[in-house]
Design a protein around this motif. Sequence first.
Motif, PDB file in Angstrom:
ATOM      1  N   GLY A  53      13.559  11.046  39.629  1.00  0.00           N
ATOM      2  CA  GLY A  53      13.222  10.626  40.980  1.00  0.00           C
ATOM      3  C   GLY A  53      12.630   9.242  41.114  1.00  0.00           C
ATOM      4  O   GLY A  53      11.871   8.980  42.053  1.00  0.00           O
ATOM      5  N   LEU A  54      12.990   8.327  40.217  1.00  0.00           N
ATOM      6  CA  LEU A  54      12.397   6.998  40.230  1.00  0.00           C
ATOM      7  C   LEU A  54      13.382   5.883  40.564  1.00  0.00           C
ATOM      8  O   LEU A  54      13.028   4.706  40.481  1.00  0.00           O
ATOM      9  N   ASP A  55      14.596   6.235  40.950  1.00  0.00           N
ATOM     10  CA  ASP A  55      15.536   5.219  41.414  1.00  0.00           C
ATOM     11  C   ASP A  55      15.279   4.935  42.895  1.00  0.00           C
ATOM     12  O   ASP A  55      14.537   5.662  43.564  1.00  0.00           O
ATOM     13  N   ALA A  56      15.859   3.879  43.411  1.00  0.00           N
ATOM     14  CA  ALA A  56      15.593   3.457  44.793  1.00  0.00           C
ATOM     15  C   ALA A  56      15.932   4.545  45.810  1.00  0.00           C
ATOM     16  O   ALA A  56      15.191   4.757  46.783  1.00  0.00           O
ATOM     17  N   ASP A  57      17.029   5.263  45.610  1.00  0.00           N
ATOM     18  CA  ASP A  57      17.436   6.300  46.576  1.00  0.00           C
ATOM     19  C   ASP A  57      16.431   7.437  46.640  1.00  0.00           C
ATOM     20  O   ASP A  57      16.093   7.931  47.723  1.00  0.00           O
ATOM     21  N   ASN A  58      15.949   7.866  45.493  1.00  0.00           N
ATOM     22  CA  ASN A  58      14.970   8.956  45.463  1.00  0.00           C
ATOM     23  C   ASN A  58      13.620   8.518  46.024  1.00  0.00           C
ATOM     24  O   ASN A  58      12.960   9.278  46.736  1.00  0.00           O
ATOM     25  N   ILE A  59      13.223   7.299  45.704  1.00  0.00           N
ATOM     26  CA  ILE A  59      11.966   6.778  46.250  1.00  0.00           C
ATOM     27  C   ILE A  59      12.056   6.720  47.772  1.00  0.00           C
ATOM     28  O   ILE A  59      11.134   7.140  48.483  1.00  0.00           O
ATOM     29  N   TYR A  60      13.170   6.237  48.274  1.00  0.00           N
ATOM     30  CA  TYR A  60      13.410   6.174  49.727  1.00  0.00           C
ATOM     31  C   TYR A  60      13.313   7.557  50.363  1.00  0.00           C
ATOM     32  O   TYR A  60      12.623   7.753  51.378  1.00  0.00           O
ATOM     33  N   ALA A  61      13.997   8.540  49.768  1.00  0.00           N
ATOM     34  CA  ALA A  61      14.007   9.894  50.334  1.00  0.00           C
ATOM     35  C   ALA A  61      12.610  10.522  50.351  1.00  0.00           C
ATOM     36  O   ALA A  61      12.210  11.154  51.337  1.00  0.00           O
ATOM     37  N   LYS A  62      11.880  10.334  49.286  1.00  0.00           N
ATOM     38  CA  LYS A  62      10.523  10.901  49.201  1.00  0.00           C
ATOM     39  C   LYS A  62       9.588  10.259  50.226  1.00  0.00           C
ATOM     40  O   LYS A  62       8.789  10.951  50.862  1.00  0.00           O
ATOM     41  N   ILE A  63       9.714   8.955  50.376  1.00  0.00           N
ATOM     42  CA  ILE A  63       8.851   8.262  51.328  1.00  0.00           C
ATOM     43  C   ILE A  63       9.210   8.632  52.763  1.00  0.00           C
ATOM     44  O   ILE A  63       8.327   8.848  53.602  1.00  0.00           O
ATOM     45  N   LYS A  64      10.480   8.740  53.049  1.00  0.00           N
ATOM     46  CA  LYS A  64      10.910   9.097  54.399  1.00  0.00           C
ATOM     47  C   LYS A  64      10.365  10.467  54.782  1.00  0.00           C
ATOM     48  O   LYS A  64       9.884  10.674  55.903  1.00  0.00           O
ATOM     49  N   SER A  65      10.420  11.414  53.856  1.00  0.00           N
ATOM     50  CA  SER A  65       9.885  12.742  54.103  1.00  0.00           C
ATOM     51  C   SER A  65       8.369  12.704  54.301  1.00  0.00           C
ATOM     52  O   SER A  65       7.815  13.391  55.149  1.00  0.00           O
ATOM     53  N   PHE A  66       7.704  11.863  53.496  1.00  0.00           N
ATOM     54  CA  PHE A  66       6.262  11.723  53.555  1.00  0.00           C
ATOM     55  C   PHE A  66       5.818  11.149  54.908  1.00  0.00           C
ATOM     56  O   PHE A  66       4.836  11.610  55.509  1.00  0.00           O
ATOM     57  N   VAL A  67       6.529  10.176  55.395  1.00  0.00           N
ATOM     58  CA  VAL A  67       6.189   9.545  56.674  1.00  0.00           C
ATOM     59  C   VAL A  67       6.365  10.521  57.822  1.00  0.00           C
ATOM     60  O   VAL A  67       5.542  10.591  58.746  1.00  0.00           O
ATOM     61  N   LYS A  68       7.405  11.337  57.762  1.00  0.00           N
ATOM     62  CA  LYS A  68       7.646  12.295  58.851  1.00  0.00           C
ATOM     63  C   LYS A  68       6.634  13.430  58.831  1.00  0.00           C
ATOM     64  O   LYS A  68       6.303  13.996  59.862  1.00  0.00           O
TER      65      LYS A  68
END
Length: 313
Positions: A298-313
């Motif tokens: 989970g440390l590539d750009a796509d996974n980081i993006y997905a985790k952050i998007k979920s966190f913000v919501k």
Amino acid sequence: MSEVKKIATRDSYGNALVELGREHENLVVLDADLAAATKTVVFKKAYPERFIDCGIAEANMTGVAAGLSTCGKVPFISSFAMFVAGRAFEQIRNSIGYPHLNVKIGATHAGITVGEDGATHQCNEDIALMRTIPGMVVISPADDVEARVAVKAAYKYEGPVYLRFGRLALPVIHNESDYTFEIGKGEILREGKDLTIVATGAMVSNSLEAAKKLKEDGIEAKVINIHTIKPLDEGLIVKAAKETGKIVTVEEHSVIGGLGSAVCDALAVKAPTQVLKIGINDTFGESGPAVELLKKYGLDADNIYAKIKSFVK
């Protein structure tokens, strides 16, 4: 559009040592039978009289460096992070840290991007170990430019410094002509109002890519590069937390004891903030191609993006 230049920070380490060796005759380099891999071999070729191969004996290498530092030399000891930070921890603590000697530790092949060498060589605990040693400076550069300047800054600093380098070639995100490095000072790479991404080392470029993806969703992420994990730039992080309200830390290291823990320690006292720590989640790595391992953990750009998007919501 031209392809982004990529260089492994272990290469930067070797090149910086040669540049320093040209200017400073008191610089000596020690390695533990891994000179070709750590890239200290380039220093060996340039200045063989100031290079010492200690063999597969990291603890002894540490002791030799400690002795040299008391004789006016500035030694850089070099090996894989797993072996220099892990195997030689007691010697680093007692022979370098306790007397606060002027020894620099060049740890290459840190994190899971060691790749096919597998879990025994993938050190995801070294930042945590080095942070606990009183007076130890801990630096994890993000690219070639930062790594070379960091090595030079470590030489100038009076005291023990741990420098963390990787095997995987990383995008060069800094311009050498206008980049300024200062131990203990973070760097804002991107402004944003909705949250702050605090990244270090190999994860800085991936975090910048994730921030671009978030922008497409209307989420403005501030991105901070923390090259010096100890001493931490608490002022910059606290200010960012107060401005954006949420913090995400990203590191190629265990979420226990690394950058995320350092950030949480600071915020808990000075600005309690909701924090998401992205890193290796209390598990060992495994053998595989570096890029594929980053995806799986989970440390590539796509996974980081997905985790952050979920966190913000």
